[in-house]
Design an enzyme around this catalytic site. Structure first.
Site, PDB file in Angstrom:
ATOM      1  N   ASN A  49     -20.092  -0.408  -0.940  1.00  0.00           N
ATOM      2  CA  ASN A  49     -19.833  -1.093   0.337  1.00  0.00           C
ATOM      3  C   ASN A  49     -20.008  -0.129   1.507  1.00  0.00           C
TER       4      ASN A  49
ATOM      5  N   PRO B 251     -24.305  17.380   4.152  1.00  0.00           N
ATOM      6  CA  PRO B 251     -24.469  17.848   2.766  1.00  0.00           C
ATOM      7  C   PRO B 251     -25.028  16.755   1.868  1.00  0.00           C
TER       8      PRO B 251
ATOM      9  N   ASN C 265     -30.407   7.984  -1.202  1.00  0.00           N
ATOM     10  CA  ASN C 265     -29.479   8.585  -0.236  1.00  0.00           C
ATOM     11  C   ASN C 265     -30.237   9.126   0.974  1.00  0.00           C
TER      12      ASN C 265
ATOM     13  N   ASP D 107       4.225   1.918  -4.027  1.00  0.00           N
ATOM     14  CA  ASP D 107       3.234   2.311  -5.027  1.00  0.00           C
ATOM     15  C   ASP D 107       3.081   1.159  -6.024  1.00  0.00           C
ATOM     16  N   ILE D 108       1.857   0.759  -6.328  1.00  0.00           N
ATOM     17  CA  ILE D 108       1.687  -0.335  -7.310  1.00  0.00           C
ATOM     18  C   ILE D 108       2.188   0.061  -8.696  1.00  0.00           C
TER      19      ILE D 108
ATOM     20  N   THR E  34     -15.797  -2.292  -9.976  1.00  0.00           N
ATOM     21  CA  THR E  34     -16.982  -1.648  -9.399  1.00  0.00           C
ATOM     22  C   THR E  34     -18.163  -1.675 -10.375  1.00  0.00           C
ATOM     23  N   ASP E  35     -19.363  -1.621  -9.817  1.00  0.00           N
ATOM     24  CA  ASP E  35     -20.557  -1.553 -10.680  1.00  0.00           C
ATOM     25  C   ASP E  35     -20.626  -0.216 -11.415  1.00  0.00           C
ATOM     26  N   GLU E  36     -19.800   0.758 -10.979  1.00  0.00           N
ATOM     27  CA  GLU E  36     -19.854   2.084 -11.611  1.00  0.00           C
ATOM     28  C   GLU E  36     -19.383   2.040 -13.062  1.00  0.00           C
TER      29      GLU E  36
ATOM     30  N   ARG F 149     -28.405   3.945  -4.401  1.00  0.00           N
ATOM     31  CA  ARG F 149     -27.224   3.093  -4.368  1.00  0.00           C
ATOM     32  C   ARG F 149     -27.643   1.737  -3.808  1.00  0.00           C
TER      33      ARG F 149
ATOM     34  N   TYR G  85     -13.302   8.621 -12.283  1.00  0.00           N
ATOM     35  CA  TYR G  85     -13.075   7.416 -11.470  1.00  0.00           C
ATOM     36  C   TYR G  85     -13.565   6.170 -12.198  1.00  0.00           C
TER      37      TYR G  85
ATOM     38  N   SER H  62     -11.590   5.253 -15.261  1.00  0.00           N
ATOM     39  CA  SER H  62     -10.278   4.639 -14.989  1.00  0.00           C
ATOM     40  C   SER H  62     -10.446   3.176 -14.562  1.00  0.00           C
ATOM     41  N   LYS H  63     -11.507   2.889 -13.820  1.00  0.00           N
ATOM     42  CA  LYS H  63     -11.743   1.490 -13.401  1.00  0.00           C
ATOM     43  C   LYS H  63     -12.114   0.633 -14.617  1.00  0.00           C
TER      44      LYS H  63
ATOM     45  N   ASP I 178       0.860  -1.185   0.000  1.00  0.00           N
ATOM     46  CA  ASP I 178       0.000   0.000   0.000  1.00  0.00           C
ATOM     47  C   ASP I 178       0.899   1.238   0.000  1.00  0.00           C
TER      48      ASP I 178
HETATM   49  P1  NAD Z   1      -9.934   3.231  -0.278  1.00  0.00           P
HETATM   50  O1  NAD Z   1      -9.767   4.558  -0.947  1.00  0.00           O
HETATM   51  O2  NAD Z   1     -10.522   3.185   1.088  1.00  0.00           O
HETATM   52  O3  NAD Z   1      -8.525   2.473  -0.220  1.00  0.00           O
HETATM   53  C1  NAD Z   1      -7.632   2.475  -1.273  1.00  0.00           C
HETATM   54  C2  NAD Z   1      -6.277   2.014  -0.737  1.00  0.00           C
HETATM   55  O4  NAD Z   1      -5.372   1.942  -1.847  1.00  0.00           O
HETATM   56  C3  NAD Z   1      -5.653   2.959   0.282  1.00  0.00           C
HETATM   57  O5  NAD Z   1      -5.116   2.232   1.363  1.00  0.00           O
HETATM   58  C4  NAD Z   1      -4.550   3.669  -0.499  1.00  0.00           C
HETATM   59  O6  NAD Z   1      -3.442   4.058   0.316  1.00  0.00           O
HETATM   60  C5  NAD Z   1      -4.152   2.573  -1.487  1.00  0.00           C
HETATM   61  N1  NAD Z   1      -3.524   3.120  -2.703  1.00  0.00           N
HETATM   62  C6  NAD Z   1      -3.956   4.166  -3.456  1.00  0.00           C
HETATM   63  N2  NAD Z   1      -3.118   4.368  -4.486  1.00  0.00           N
HETATM   64  C7  NAD Z   1      -2.137   3.431  -4.378  1.00  0.00           C
HETATM   65  C8  NAD Z   1      -0.991   3.120  -5.147  1.00  0.00           C
HETATM   66  N3  NAD Z   1      -0.663   3.849  -6.237  1.00  0.00           N
HETATM   67  N4  NAD Z   1      -0.216   2.096  -4.764  1.00  0.00           N
HETATM   68  C9  NAD Z   1      -0.513   1.375  -3.655  1.00  0.00           C
HETATM   69  N5  NAD Z   1      -1.574   1.622  -2.886  1.00  0.00           N
HETATM   70  C10 NAD Z   1      -2.395   2.643  -3.241  1.00  0.00           C
HETATM   71  O7  NAD Z   1     -10.798   2.379  -1.305  1.00  0.00           O
HETATM   72  P2  NAD Z   1     -11.862   1.209  -1.031  1.00  0.00           P
HETATM   73  O8  NAD Z   1     -13.202   1.818  -0.857  1.00  0.00           O
HETATM   74  O9  NAD Z   1     -11.337   0.283  -0.008  1.00  0.00           O
HETATM   75  O10 NAD Z   1     -11.856   0.496  -2.450  1.00  0.00           O
HETATM   76  C11 NAD Z   1     -10.969  -0.588  -2.727  1.00  0.00           C
HETATM   77  C12 NAD Z   1     -11.225  -1.106  -4.120  1.00  0.00           C
HETATM   78  O11 NAD Z   1     -12.569  -1.545  -4.249  1.00  0.00           O
HETATM   79  C13 NAD Z   1     -11.021  -0.046  -5.204  1.00  0.00           C
HETATM   80  O12 NAD Z   1     -10.380  -0.662  -6.303  1.00  0.00           O
HETATM   81  C14 NAD Z   1     -12.431   0.383  -5.578  1.00  0.00           C
HETATM   82  O13 NAD Z   1     -12.486   0.797  -6.920  1.00  0.00           O
HETATM   83  C15 NAD Z   1     -13.191  -0.918  -5.363  1.00  0.00           C
HETATM   84  N6  NAD Z   1     -14.614  -0.781  -5.002  1.00  0.00           N
HETATM   85  C16 NAD Z   1     -14.987   0.021  -3.963  1.00  0.00           C
HETATM   86  C17 NAD Z   1     -16.327   0.094  -3.602  1.00  0.00           C
HETATM   87  C18 NAD Z   1     -16.779   0.937  -2.432  1.00  0.00           C
HETATM   88  O14 NAD Z   1     -17.981   1.045  -2.190  1.00  0.00           O
HETATM   89  N7  NAD Z   1     -15.880   1.519  -1.646  1.00  0.00           N
HETATM   90  C19 NAD Z   1     -17.293  -0.640  -4.316  1.00  0.00           C
HETATM   91  C20 NAD Z   1     -16.866  -1.446  -5.393  1.00  0.00           C
HETATM   92  C21 NAD Z   1     -15.523  -1.510  -5.712  1.00  0.00           C
HETATM   93  P1  TYD Z   2     -20.215   8.018  -2.288  1.00  0.00           P
HETATM   94  O1  TYD Z   2     -20.149   7.474  -0.903  1.00  0.00           O
HETATM   95  O2  TYD Z   2     -19.252   9.074  -2.700  1.00  0.00           O
HETATM   96  O3  TYD Z   2     -20.172   6.774  -3.287  1.00  0.00           O
HETATM   97  P2  TYD Z   2     -20.428   6.716  -4.897  1.00  0.00           P
HETATM   98  O4  TYD Z   2     -20.546   8.072  -5.433  1.00  0.00           O
HETATM   99  O5  TYD Z   2     -19.195   6.030  -5.385  1.00  0.00           O
HETATM  100  O6  TYD Z   2     -21.669   5.918  -5.066  1.00  0.00           O
HETATM  101  O7  TYD Z   2     -21.673   8.607  -2.510  1.00  0.00           O
HETATM  102  C1  TYD Z   2     -22.837   7.816  -2.326  1.00  0.00           C
HETATM  103  C2  TYD Z   2     -24.040   8.666  -2.721  1.00  0.00           C
HETATM  104  O8  TYD Z   2     -24.146   9.754  -1.783  1.00  0.00           O
HETATM  105  C3  TYD Z   2     -23.886   9.312  -4.094  1.00  0.00           C
HETATM  106  O9  TYD Z   2     -25.163   9.343  -4.724  1.00  0.00           O
HETATM  107  C4  TYD Z   2     -23.428  10.728  -3.786  1.00  0.00           C
HETATM  108  C5  TYD Z   2     -24.079  11.025  -2.454  1.00  0.00           C
HETATM  109  N1  TYD Z   2     -23.324  11.934  -1.567  1.00  0.00           N
HETATM  110  C6  TYD Z   2     -23.969  13.061  -1.011  1.00  0.00           C
HETATM  111  O10 TYD Z   2     -25.173  13.299  -1.246  1.00  0.00           O
HETATM  112  N2  TYD Z   2     -23.249  13.888  -0.204  1.00  0.00           N
HETATM  113  C7  TYD Z   2     -21.929  13.679   0.077  1.00  0.00           C
HETATM  114  O11 TYD Z   2     -21.313  14.499   0.808  1.00  0.00           O
HETATM  115  C8  TYD Z   2     -21.286  12.523  -0.492  1.00  0.00           C
HETATM  116  C9  TYD Z   2     -19.840  12.260  -0.213  1.00  0.00           C
HETATM  117  C10 TYD Z   2     -22.036  11.688  -1.294  1.00  0.00           C
END
Ligand code: NAD
Ligand code: TYD
Length: 339
Positions: A183, A208, A252, A59-60, A125-127, A217, A153, A156-157, A33
């Site tokens: 998640n 906000p 939301n 860094d990856i 991600t589903d995004e 979501r 975002y 890029s995914k 990480d």
């Molecule tokens: P997060 O932002 O909480 O964690 C990301 C981690 O990656 C951090 O620890 C950061 O330090 C590390 N990182 C960032 N850039 C790096 C690099 N260049 N080299 C090494 N480490 C690096 O993210 P998360 O919410 O835990 O998401 C993890 C993965 O799951 C991501 O790939 C995200 O796209 C995917 N994902 C997230 C969600 C969600 O709801 N959070 C849902 C579906 C998929």
């Molecule tokens: P977020 O947690 O950023 O996840 P994602 O955009 O990847 O789904 O946001 C979840 C939902 O909440 C999204 O519809 C945007 C909304 N949101 C707000 O309304 N206010 C906020 O301050 C944030 C961060 C998100």
């Protein structure tokens, strides 16, 4: 089995580290990480006491460091969580998302080829599917839904997913991809909706809500995501994509009101702010493939998962107070002032 977990100091990666150490006490888990703003070594404090766990700060996208680690460890499996993960930040600084999410993935794929891993798993991600209209409750994302991204975002995914599949087709790299819905759970960074609302409501600060709060979501408790990835790396078919989701669609506003109810805080904290540009309306996963093919089933519904999560934030104030009182304060000011 020796598993590389990238991004294991972040939200889902750290939950996965703990899940794997518990479910497979004989496995070695190595976490790499970069420790960006989203990575927190405090989260891995307990894991670091386990002799089967090792942490490497790198860094990856740093090819030299990544190759050296693969050479030394001889990984069987790579699970790539490392990413820049916040949509709002991607609107501000898209470049960073390309270098980590795309170029970083490419370095890991090259290393996996060079050192011959048995499985490379990409956490997506589903995004990548874009969004669904609010008035078509009959529509869901399946694995064959076309890629149609909205934010830097998600773009890029999606780019990374295509690279992963290309490495399978061209080089026969044994890959799998999972695309999960939103998640929530322990160690979720407080820039994201659920932990942001919990932490701000506890401080009686305005919450906000973008636009009208009608966006939907599909929420999954983080441990259910971990169990799905565990299944895929052991039993998933190489070259396949698996959607992960538990049919927990909420607007939301519904989510925020439920959290306020549990905290005993007033709905008057809700403040409507300018919408996110390009804001996706609805995400909804059809998980039929992973359910029927691999027998995956989520263990938590939204009601039990959100209760557990709110309690976790009440019990672990130090973890998130350190974050919200640090550098994150400047981020919040910059992103939300005058909105
Ligand atoms: P997060 O932002 O909480 O964690 C990301 C981690 O990656 C951090 O620890 C950061 O330090 C590390 N990182 C960032 N850039 C790096 C690099 N260049 N080299 C090494 N480490 C690096 O993210 P998360 O919410 O835990 O998401 C993890 C993965 O799951 C991501 O790939 C995200 O796209 C995917 N994902 C997230 C969600 C969600 O709801 N959070 C849902 C579906 C998929
Ligand atoms: P977020 O947690 O950023 O996840 P994602 O955009 O990847 O789904 O946001 C979840 C939902 O909440 C999204 O519809 C945007 C909304 N949101 C707000 O309304 N206010 C906020 O301050 C944030 C961060 C998100």
């Amino acid at each position: 089995m020796n598993i590389l977990v990238t991004g294991g100091a972040g939200f889902i990666g750290s939950n996965f580290v703990y899940y794997m150490l518990r479910e497979h006490p004989d496995y070695r888990i190595v976490c790499i990480d970069k420790l960006t703003y989203a990575g927190n070594l405090e989260t891995l404090e307990e894991a670091l006491k386990n002799p089967n766990f090792a942490f490497v700060k790198a860094d990856i996208a740093d090819r030299e460091a990544v190759y050296a680690l693969f050479e030394k460890e001889g990984f069987d499996v790579v699970v790539n969580f490392a990413a820049e993960s916040h949509v709002d930040r991607s609107i501000e600084t898209p470049e960073l998302f390309l270098s980590t999410n795309v170029m970083g993935t490419q370095v890991l794929l090259d290393a996996s080829r060079k050192y011959g891993v048995k499985r490379y798993h990409q956490v997506s991600t589903d995004e990548v599917y874009g969004d669904l209209p609010l008035d078509r409750k009959d529509l869901f994302f399946t694995e064959t839904t076309p890629i149609h991204t909205s934010s830097p975002y998600s773009a890029s995914k999606a780019a990374a997913d295509l690279l992963v599949l290309a490495y399978h087709r061209t080089y026969k790299l044994p890959v799998t991809i999972s695309r999960c819905s939103n998640n929530y759970g322990p160690y979720h960074f407080p820039e994201k909706l659920i932990p942001l609302v919990i932490s701000r409501a506890l401080a009686d600060e305005p919450l906000p809500i973008y636009g009208k709060g009608e966006n939907v979501r599909d929420w999954l408790f983080v441990e259910d995501h971990c169990s799905a990835i565990d299944l895929i790396i052991h039993k998933g078919r190489v070259g396949e994509v698996y959607n992960i989701g538990g049919h927990n669609e909420k607007t939301n506003l519904e989510v925020v009101k439920e959290i306020l109810k549990q905290l005993g805080k007033p709905e008057s904290l809700i403040t409507y702010v300018t919408d996110r540009p390009g804001h996706d309306m609805r995400y909804a996963i059809d998980p039929t493939k992973i359910v029927t093919e691999l027998g995956w089933k989520p263990a938590h519904d939204f009601e039990s998962g959100i209760k557990y999560t709110v309690q976790w934030y009440l019990d672990n104030r130090k973890w998130w107070e350190n974050i919200v009182n640090g550098e994150y304060k400047n981020y919040y000011e910059k992103m939300y002032s005058g909105r």
